[in-house]
Design a protein around this motif. Structure first.
Motif, PDB file in Angstrom:
ATOM      1  N   SER A   1       0.805  -1.227   0.000  1.00  8.85           N
ATOM      2  CA  SER A   1       0.000   0.000   0.000  1.00  8.85           C
ATOM      3  C   SER A   1       0.832   1.268   0.000  1.00  8.85           C
ATOM      4  N   ASN A   2       2.112   1.163   0.355  1.00  8.07           N
ATOM      5  CA  ASN A   2       2.943   2.358   0.451  1.00  8.07           C
ATOM      6  C   ASN A   2       4.062   2.361  -0.580  1.00  8.07           C
ATOM      7  N   VAL A   3       4.981   1.423  -0.466  1.00  6.52           N
ATOM      8  CA  VAL A   3       6.147   1.428  -1.346  1.00  6.52           C
ATOM      9  C   VAL A   3       5.761   1.168  -2.794  1.00  6.52           C
ATOM     10  N   PHE A   4       4.810   0.239  -3.015  1.00  9.15           N
ATOM     11  CA  PHE A   4       4.423  -0.110  -4.381  1.00  9.15           C
ATOM     12  C   PHE A   4       3.003   0.332  -4.720  1.00  9.15           C
ATOM     13  N   ARG A   5       2.521   1.332  -4.002  1.00 13.06           N
ATOM     14  CA  ARG A   5       1.173   1.802  -4.264  1.00 13.06           C
ATOM     15  C   ARG A   5       1.044   2.254  -5.724  1.00 13.06           C
ATOM     16  N   ARG A   6      -0.103   1.930  -6.341  1.00 12.06           N
ATOM     17  CA  ARG A   6      -0.430   2.262  -7.726  1.00 12.06           C
ATOM     18  C   ARG A   6       0.449   1.520  -8.743  1.00 12.06           C
ATOM     19  N   THR A   7       0.985   0.388  -8.378  1.00 14.88           N
ATOM     20  CA  THR A   7       1.686  -0.456  -9.341  1.00 14.88           C
ATOM     21  C   THR A   7       1.128  -1.860  -9.225  1.00 14.88           C
ATOM     22  N   GLU A   8       1.379  -2.658 -10.244  1.00 14.38           N
ATOM     23  CA  GLU A   8       0.885  -4.038 -10.218  1.00 14.38           C
ATOM     24  C   GLU A   8       1.591  -4.865  -9.156  1.00 14.38           C
ATOM     25  N   ILE A   9       2.775  -4.443  -8.731  1.00  8.73           N
ATOM     26  CA  ILE A   9       3.487  -5.170  -7.688  1.00  8.73           C
ATOM     27  C   ILE A   9       2.663  -5.213  -6.412  1.00  8.73           C
ATOM     28  N   SER A  10       1.897  -4.150  -6.160  1.00  8.29           N
ATOM     29  CA  SER A  10       1.106  -4.101  -4.925  1.00  8.29           C
ATOM     30  C   SER A  10       0.135  -5.260  -4.845  1.00  8.29           C
ATOM     31  N   GLU A  11      -0.374  -5.697  -5.992  1.00  8.84           N
ATOM     32  CA  GLU A  11      -1.296  -6.836  -5.988  1.00  8.84           C
ATOM     33  C   GLU A  11      -0.536  -8.150  -5.826  1.00  8.84           C
ATOM     34  N   ASP A  12       0.607  -8.279  -6.513  1.00  2.17           N
ATOM     35  CA  ASP A  12       1.376  -9.522  -6.434  1.00  2.17           C
ATOM     36  C   ASP A  12       1.924  -9.762  -5.031  1.00  2.17           C
ATOM     37  N   ILE A  13       2.437  -8.705  -4.412  1.00  3.67           N
ATOM     38  CA  ILE A  13       3.102  -8.881  -3.123  1.00  3.67           C
ATOM     39  C   ILE A  13       2.110  -9.243  -2.029  1.00  3.67           C
ATOM     40  N   LEU A  14       0.858  -8.839  -2.177  1.00  9.21           N
ATOM     41  CA  LEU A  14      -0.142  -9.140  -1.157  1.00  9.21           C
ATOM     42  C   LEU A  14      -0.443 -10.634  -1.066  1.00  9.21           C
ATOM     43  N   HIS A  15      -0.071 -11.400  -2.084  1.00  9.17           N
ATOM     44  CA  HIS A  15      -0.294 -12.849  -2.048  1.00  9.17           C
ATOM     45  C   HIS A  15       0.820 -13.581  -1.302  1.00  9.17           C
ATOM     46  N   CYS A  16       1.888 -12.867  -0.940  1.00  9.03           N
ATOM     47  CA  CYS A  16       2.983 -13.487  -0.201  1.00  9.03           C
ATOM     48  C   CYS A  16       2.612 -13.592   1.279  1.00  9.03           C
ATOM     49  N   ASN A  17       3.086 -14.643   1.915  1.00 10.34           N
ATOM     50  CA  ASN A  17       2.793 -14.858   3.337  1.00 10.34           C
ATOM     51  C   ASN A  17       3.942 -14.493   4.247  1.00 10.34           C
ATOM     52  N   THR A  18       5.159 -14.445   3.712  1.00 15.25           N
ATOM     53  CA  THR A  18       6.322 -14.100   4.520  1.00 15.25           C
ATOM     54  C   THR A  18       7.199 -13.110   3.769  1.00 15.25           C
ATOM     55  N   ILE A  19       8.079 -12.453   4.506  1.00 16.17           N
ATOM     56  CA  ILE A  19       9.025 -11.524   3.895  1.00 16.17           C
ATOM     57  C   ILE A  19       9.927 -12.270   2.918  1.00 16.17           C
ATOM     58  N   GLN A  20      10.271 -13.510   3.251  1.00 12.69           N
ATOM     59  CA  GLN A  20      11.122 -14.307   2.368  1.00 12.69           C
ATOM     60  C   GLN A  20      10.454 -14.502   1.001  1.00 12.69           C
ATOM     61  N   GLU A  21       9.151 -14.825   1.008  1.00 14.15           N
ATOM     62  CA  GLU A  21       8.427 -14.992  -0.253  1.00 14.15           C
ATOM     63  C   GLU A  21       8.393 -13.688  -1.041  1.00 14.15           C
ATOM     64  N   ALA A  22       8.186 -12.579  -0.337  1.00 15.32           N
ATOM     65  CA  ALA A  22       8.142 -11.280  -1.009  1.00 15.32           C
ATOM     66  C   ALA A  22       9.478 -10.961  -1.673  1.00 15.32           C
ATOM     67  N   ARG A  23      10.569 -11.293  -0.968  1.00 11.73           N
ATOM     68  CA  ARG A  23      11.889 -11.024  -1.541  1.00 11.73           C
ATOM     69  C   ARG A  23      12.116 -11.859  -2.794  1.00 11.73           C
TER      70      ARG A  23
END
Length: 345
Positions: A221-243
């Protein structure tokens, strides 16, 4: 769909519903003599059911209770996401403190002769401009006779202006609160991946899953707000998955995001010609990225971008958004671009 400011604020607030994040902020940025009095292992949220009936809605305040040597202290956190400071913040803090004490009286069933616990008000501000509002209520009062002094309220708050924390204070530190500020200053996706690597070191994938989800929500919602990454990253469950996810898409993301914005502009501008549509697409990307970093944009800046016709210049400005450290620095680039354009005419 872009997230509303309230969704963005809620994601930020959610981070500070975790005691480890609160403790990190206190240790790193609050004066040591204050923190030394606190047993941070005793941090507990003030239960939400303990609120007075006349308490007005306060979307961005969080209350924690921490044990002192012989009593408790209540930590009143107020999170400010405005682009400008609130000149009357000291008055708000005074009102919030009084309401908090009413809550404590009700919750702890205080009786005649009992004493109220101390309150430590902290304002965490992450707006683009320097906070200049008085932190002491007395600075807001008109001059008055000394005979009235004892009848005037006194209230101060501790201000953490995140955008003005010196780089040397942040450099080399990987505690949670420091990483949060460093994320907000990251200039490109590679730097964000490095910060996620540091975050993985202090948040193993099997621990503090609530904090993992809070960070992921905030990144979306902050770092990737208004980009498609914001939707993809929300499906991650851990910081490791996000990285891992960001590492996979990093080589292609910037160009892909630019092309999608251009395609959108072409669709919008079909009736006026493909070149105009492409130009409008880059403007759309530039405007979204600027709002992502600096929230509300000045009208004159929006107008200046809207009047630009050179697509290559717009692309250059878009690439610079995450490299500048302030909106004023970007304004200087915009002015230079306009000067160059006029010289070429």
């Amino acid at each position: 769909m872009p997230k509303s400011p309230y969704q963005h604020d809620a994601a930020y607030k959610n981070l500070f519903t975790d005691p480890e994040m609160v403790a990190s902020l206190l240790r790193r940025f609050v004066p040591a003599d204050i923190v030394a009095e606190m047993d941070l292992s005793s941090l507990e949220p003030f239960p939400s059911e303990h609120v007075t009936e006349d308490r007005r809605e306060r979307r961005n305040d969080i209350v924690w209770r921490v044990r002192l040597k012989d009593s408790f202290c209540y930590l009143l956190f107020l999170l400010e996401f405005q682009s400008r400071e609130d000149w009357w913040m000291a008055v708000r803090i005074l009102a919030y403190t009084a309401l908090l004490w009413q809550d404590v009286i009700k919750a702890d069933k205080l009786r005649t002769g009992d004493r109220l616990p101390p309150v430590f008000p902290l304002v965490l501000y992450n707006g683009g401009k320097t906070w200049k509002a008085p932190t002491d209520l007395r600075e807001l009062l008109l001059p008055h006779r000394k005979s009235l002094e004892n009848y005037q309220p006194r209230q101060q708050y501790f201000l953490l202006d995140a955008g003005r924390v010196p780089e040397e204070t942040l450099a080399g530190n990987s505690d949670l609160a420091t990483l949060l500020i460093r994320f907000e200053r990251a200039q490109n996706i590679e730097e964000i991946i490095q910060l996620l690597t540091e975050l993985c070191m202090i948040l193993p994938s099997s621990e503090r899953l609530h904090l993992h989800r809070a960070f992921i929500s905030w990144l979306g919602s902050n770092v990737f707000r208004r980009t498609e990454i914001s939707e993809d990253i929300l499906h991650c469950n851990t910081i490791q998955e996000a990285r891992f996810m960001l590492s996979d898409i990093a080589p292609h993301w910037e160009q892909n995001f630019m092309e999608k914005g251009i395609a959108k502009g072409i669709s919008i501008g079909k009736q006026e010609g493909i070149s105009i549509g492409r130009n409008e697409g880059v403007k759309s990307v530039l405007h979204d990225l600027l709002q992502n970093r600096f929230n509300a944009l000045p009208r004159d800046m929006c107008a200046s971008i809207a009047n630009m016709t050179d697509t290559d210049t717009l692309r250059m400005l878009t690439r610079e958004v995450y490299k500048v450290d302030s909106l004023e620095a970007f304004r200087s680039l915009l002015m230079q671009a306009n000067i160059s354009k006029n010289e070429r005419k």
